[in-house]
Design an enzyme around this catalytic site. Structure first.
Site, PDB file in Angstrom:
ATOM      1  N   GLU A 140       0.827  -1.214   0.000  1.00  0.00           N
ATOM      2  CA  GLU A 140       0.000   0.000   0.000  1.00  0.00           C
ATOM      3  C   GLU A 140       0.861   1.264   0.000  1.00  0.00           C
ATOM      4  OE1 GLU A 140      -2.940  -0.540  -0.689  1.00  0.00           O
ATOM      5  OE2 GLU A 140      -2.991  -2.674  -0.170  1.00  0.00           O
ATOM      6  N   GLU A 222      -0.872  -2.921  -9.825  1.00  0.00           N
ATOM      7  CA  GLU A 222      -0.747  -3.907  -8.751  1.00  0.00           C
ATOM      8  C   GLU A 222       0.587  -4.657  -8.838  1.00  0.00           C
ATOM      9  OE1 GLU A 222      -2.662  -4.295  -6.112  1.00  0.00           O
ATOM     10  OE2 GLU A 222      -3.850  -2.609  -6.874  1.00  0.00           O
TER      11      GLU A 222
END
Length: 293
Positions: A140, A222
């Site tokens: 994150e 991602e």
């Protein structure tokens, strides 16, 4: 079905507001220039509003609570881990939040690198080892450091502009061909009901097709966030975290386009519409070092 209903209602609201804007500014909707101005205004405007509201929307959607002062050892560990990784990544300390959910998940959001948020589920803290949790948090943090929220906002703005502009160009042609009556002095837009109906249908169809583009970019980001995590805490920790995710519940995702979760929902008609690559592909990419170069 709920998403489609919200999409149609949103477009109805956009068309109403668009009409008011054109009336106030004097822009002619029948001109290509007027349509382009409108498409840019609402295409990028909606995306940037979503970005600015992303932290609030994400927290509200999952019932997250921002940690102001750590109340226990678990929260203290979480705050220290985020602070350490933020320094390593060269970003300001994000806000940190916890939300109650049995699944293993986390997300990052925020309009700027120095005004971001990292939130983790209670399921993650309870079911992951410290090394695995560190890897998820680093994933994150990497989203924030890479500027993924702003990148996706710009991509979404371009896609929205294209959908709005092309839909209304075709709707004008269809309305003029099917319902126009130049002998009676009808406007170049033709029948307004036909224009409205065609524009709505085309926006829905083009919006679904355009989502393939945004989902591809999301999956691409991602892979890069996984690589960023591997650089911060080590490749094996990130691989272990992804393997752990295979055993998790169906994840509760933050209801914001600009919230990047670690674990995307797996049920989809096709990988084309998935926000996250399959876990096996992410693990293989880490092992091969494809995105670590």
């Amino acid at each position: 079905m709920m998403r489609i209903a919200l999409f149609l209602l949103t477009n109805l609201a956009v068309m109403v507001v668009f009409g008011l804007v054109l009336s106030l500014t004097g822009i002619q909707s029948s001109s290509v220039q007027g349509l382009l101005i409108m498409a840019l205004l609402f295409g990028f405007g909606g995306s940037f509003i979503s970005l600015l509201m992303s932290k609030w929307m994400a927290l509200k959607s999952v019932g997250g609570e921002v940690i102001e002062q750590p109340r226990n050892e678990r929260e203290r560990w979480l705050m220290n881990t985020v602070a350490t990784q933020a320094r390593q990544a060269g970003i300001a300390m994000p806000q940190v939040a916890i939300y109650h959910a049995p699944d293993i998940n986390a997300f990052a959001t925020g309009a700027r690198r120095d005004a971001s948020l990292v939130a983790v589920s209670t399921g993650l803290l309870q079911n992951m080892s410290p090394d695995e949790a560190e890897a998820v948090i680093a994933h994150e943090i990497s989203h924030i450091a890479n500027g993924d929220m702003v990148t996706m906002t710009l991509i979404q703005g371009v896609v929205n502009t294209f959908v709005i502009f092309i839909s209304r160009i075709i709707a004008q042609i269809a309305a003029g061909f099917l319902g126009g009556n130049r002998d009676e002095g009808e406007s170049s837009n033709g029948n307004p009901m036909i224009y409205f109906a065609v524009a709505m249908v085309l926006e829905l169809v083009f919006g679904i097709l355009a989502s393939i583009i945004t989902m591809w970019f999301s999956r691409h980001r991602e892979f890069h966030a996984d690589a960023g995590s591997a650089k911060l805490v080590g490749r094996e920790k990130m691989i272990a975290a992804l393997q752990r995710l295979k055993t998790s519940y169906e994840p509760q995702e933050a209801n914001s386009m600009m919230a990047f979760c670690i674990n995307g929902k797996s049920k989809s008609l096709s990988e084309l519409f998935m926000t996250h690559p399959p876990l096996d592909k992410r693990i293989e990419a880490l092992r091969s070092g494809e995105y670590l170069k």
